[in-house]
Scaffold this active site. Sequence first.
Site, PDB file in Angstrom:
ATOM      1  N   ARG A 241      38.545  34.226  38.823  1.00 17.32           N
ATOM      2  CA  ARG A 241      38.975  33.377  37.647  1.00 17.32           C
ATOM      3  C   ARG A 241      37.855  33.737  36.406  1.00 17.32           C
ATOM      4  NH1 ARG A 241      39.500  31.242  33.734  1.00 17.32           N
ATOM      5  NH2 ARG A 241      40.722  29.733  32.905  1.00 17.32           N
ATOM      6  N   LYS A 242      36.729  33.761  36.794  1.00 21.41           N
ATOM      7  CA  LYS A 242      35.726  34.037  35.694  1.00 21.41           C
ATOM      8  C   LYS A 242      35.691  32.695  34.785  1.00 21.41           C
ATOM      9  CE  LYS A 242      35.289  39.068  36.132  1.00 21.41           C
ATOM     10  NZ  LYS A 242      36.781  39.337  36.727  1.00 21.41           N
TER      11      LYS A 242
ATOM     12  N   TYR B  54      31.647  53.036  39.040  1.00 19.02           N
ATOM     13  CA  TYR B  54      31.772  53.113  40.257  1.00 19.02           C
ATOM     14  C   TYR B  54      30.701  53.562  41.089  1.00 19.02           C
ATOM     15  CZ  TYR B  54      36.803  52.241  39.796  1.00 19.02           C
ATOM     16  OH  TYR B  54      37.966  51.791  39.366  1.00 19.02           O
TER      17      TYR B  54
ATOM     18  N   ASP C 106      45.111  43.956  42.138  1.00 18.58           N
ATOM     19  CA  ASP C 106      45.436  43.943  40.798  1.00 18.58           C
ATOM     20  C   ASP C 106      46.736  44.419  40.230  1.00 18.58           C
ATOM     21  OD1 ASP C 106      42.943  42.375  40.742  1.00 18.58           O
ATOM     22  OD2 ASP C 106      41.988  44.257  40.179  1.00 18.58           O
TER      23      ASP C 106
ATOM     24  N   THR D 194      36.476  21.015  31.007  1.00 22.62           N
ATOM     25  CA  THR D 194      37.748  21.942  30.895  1.00 22.62           C
ATOM     26  C   THR D 194      37.914  22.834  32.186  1.00 22.62           C
ATOM     27  OG1 THR D 194      37.419  22.030  28.847  1.00 22.62           O
ATOM     28  CG2 THR D 194      38.709  23.815  29.548  1.00 22.62           C
TER      29      THR D 194
HETATM   30  P1  5BU Z   1      38.958  48.500  40.415  1.00 19.23           P
HETATM   31  O1  5BU Z   1      40.130  48.852  40.344  1.00 19.23           O
HETATM   32  O2  5BU Z   1      38.150  48.841  41.492  1.00 19.23           O
HETATM   33  O3  5BU Z   1      38.217  48.971  39.326  1.00 19.23           O
HETATM   34  O4  5BU Z   1      38.878  46.695  40.240  1.00 19.23           O
HETATM   35  C1  5BU Z   1      37.867  46.075  40.536  1.00 19.23           C
HETATM   36  C2  5BU Z   1      38.227  44.854  40.232  1.00 19.23           C
HETATM   37  O5  5BU Z   1      36.834  43.902  40.185  1.00 19.23           O
HETATM   38  C3  5BU Z   1      38.751  44.332  39.113  1.00 19.23           C
HETATM   39  O6  5BU Z   1      39.987  42.938  39.628  1.00 19.23           O
HETATM   40  C4  5BU Z   1      37.756  43.530  37.979  1.00 19.23           C
HETATM   41  O7  5BU Z   1      38.496  42.594  37.386  1.00 19.23           O
HETATM   42  C5  5BU Z   1      36.659  42.963  38.946  1.00 19.23           C
HETATM   43  N1  5BU Z   1      35.615  43.197  38.449  1.00 19.23           N
HETATM   44  C6  5BU Z   1      35.009  44.403  38.044  1.00 19.23           C
HETATM   45  O8  5BU Z   1      35.397  45.335  38.130  1.00 19.23           O
HETATM   46  N2  5BU Z   1      33.588  44.301  37.865  1.00 19.23           N
HETATM   47  C7  5BU Z   1      32.806  43.222  37.375  1.00 19.23           C
HETATM   48  O9  5BU Z   1      31.780  43.157  37.206  1.00 19.23           O
HETATM   49  C8  5BU Z   1      33.643  42.004  37.777  1.00 19.23           C
HETATM   50  C9  5BU Z   1      34.935  41.995  38.393  1.00 19.23           C
HETATM   51 BR1  5BU Z   1      32.601  40.436  37.695  1.00 19.23          BR
END
Ligand code: 5BU
Length: 276
Positions: A95-96, A224, A41, A103
């Site tokens: 992309r959610k 986390y 990201d 669309t």
């Molecule tokens: P992190 O830096 O490990 O926190 O990033 C987590 C990635 O997973 C980030 O790209 C979020 O958009 C994606 N994500 C998330 O964290 N939690 C969710 O429930 C979903 C996607 Br769905």
Amino acid sequence: MAPSAHLKSYGQRALKQTNPAAILLLETMERKKTNLAVSVDVTTSADFLTIVDAVGPFVCLIKTHIDILEDFEYSLIERLENLSLKHDFLIFEDRKFADIGNTVAHQYSSGVYKIARWSHLTNAHPVPGPSIIKGLASVGLPVGRGLLLLAEMSTKGSLATGTYTEDAVRMARLNRDFVVGFIAQHRMDGIGAAPDEDVTDEDFLVLTPGVGLDSKGDAMGQQYRTPEEVILDSGCDVIIVGRGVYGTDLKATAAIVARAERYMAEGWAAYLRRLV
Ligand code: 5BU
């Protein structure tokens, strides 16, 4: 009763799947001995490609948010695909999608990013109902892509719980050719099934974000859990790690590699412990 599918090896599970993207993912996990997906990201193409090249050997999957790249040009996709061949990983554009079928079909096939052309997996919120799957499948199925439904989220206060999650699983069950699994925090097998419905052979993949070893969350609601909690305790299949791997110094490639190796080792050890 047959043992739950996740107690078998990734390789054995690949044999029972029908969707090409699901088969490729499970085979890759077995071959490379990794259940780690890294979410890259970052906002510049240079950092993105450097990090993908660095973590590539340790992942089964690279997760992208392609629309956060400030200097995106379509030629980046070819470079990403070359790295995917070089290091043997799949691509998942996070992309959610969340709109009506017509669309999302355009958003998936067209526009700047043309996601269906290069992303083996993508995901969608079930909130619009089954029509979102129909729209995305009209684009993705003919080219062998797979869809993950967002059944749960990792964030504090998420509304995707209870009957919403159950309904997501029911929607998936009715579209087994294209929906290969879920973004979720737990295994979903059997959830929401009718008492007389036979779901013993069900094997949805569960890909799980919200994974970190050194932190419990961030200041914006992220939460986390450890690879062991995710893979062993909750029965999920893939750990998705972003900042835990790429960290705060995007130029510190050796440290990024070391963290990718650590998450890969932890995720795989947890998987080996759950195999019966
Ligand atoms: P992190 O830096 O490990 O926190 O990033 C987590 C990635 O997973 C980030 O790209 C979020 O958009 C994606 N994500 C998330 O964290 N939690 C969710 O429930 C979903 C996607 Br769905």
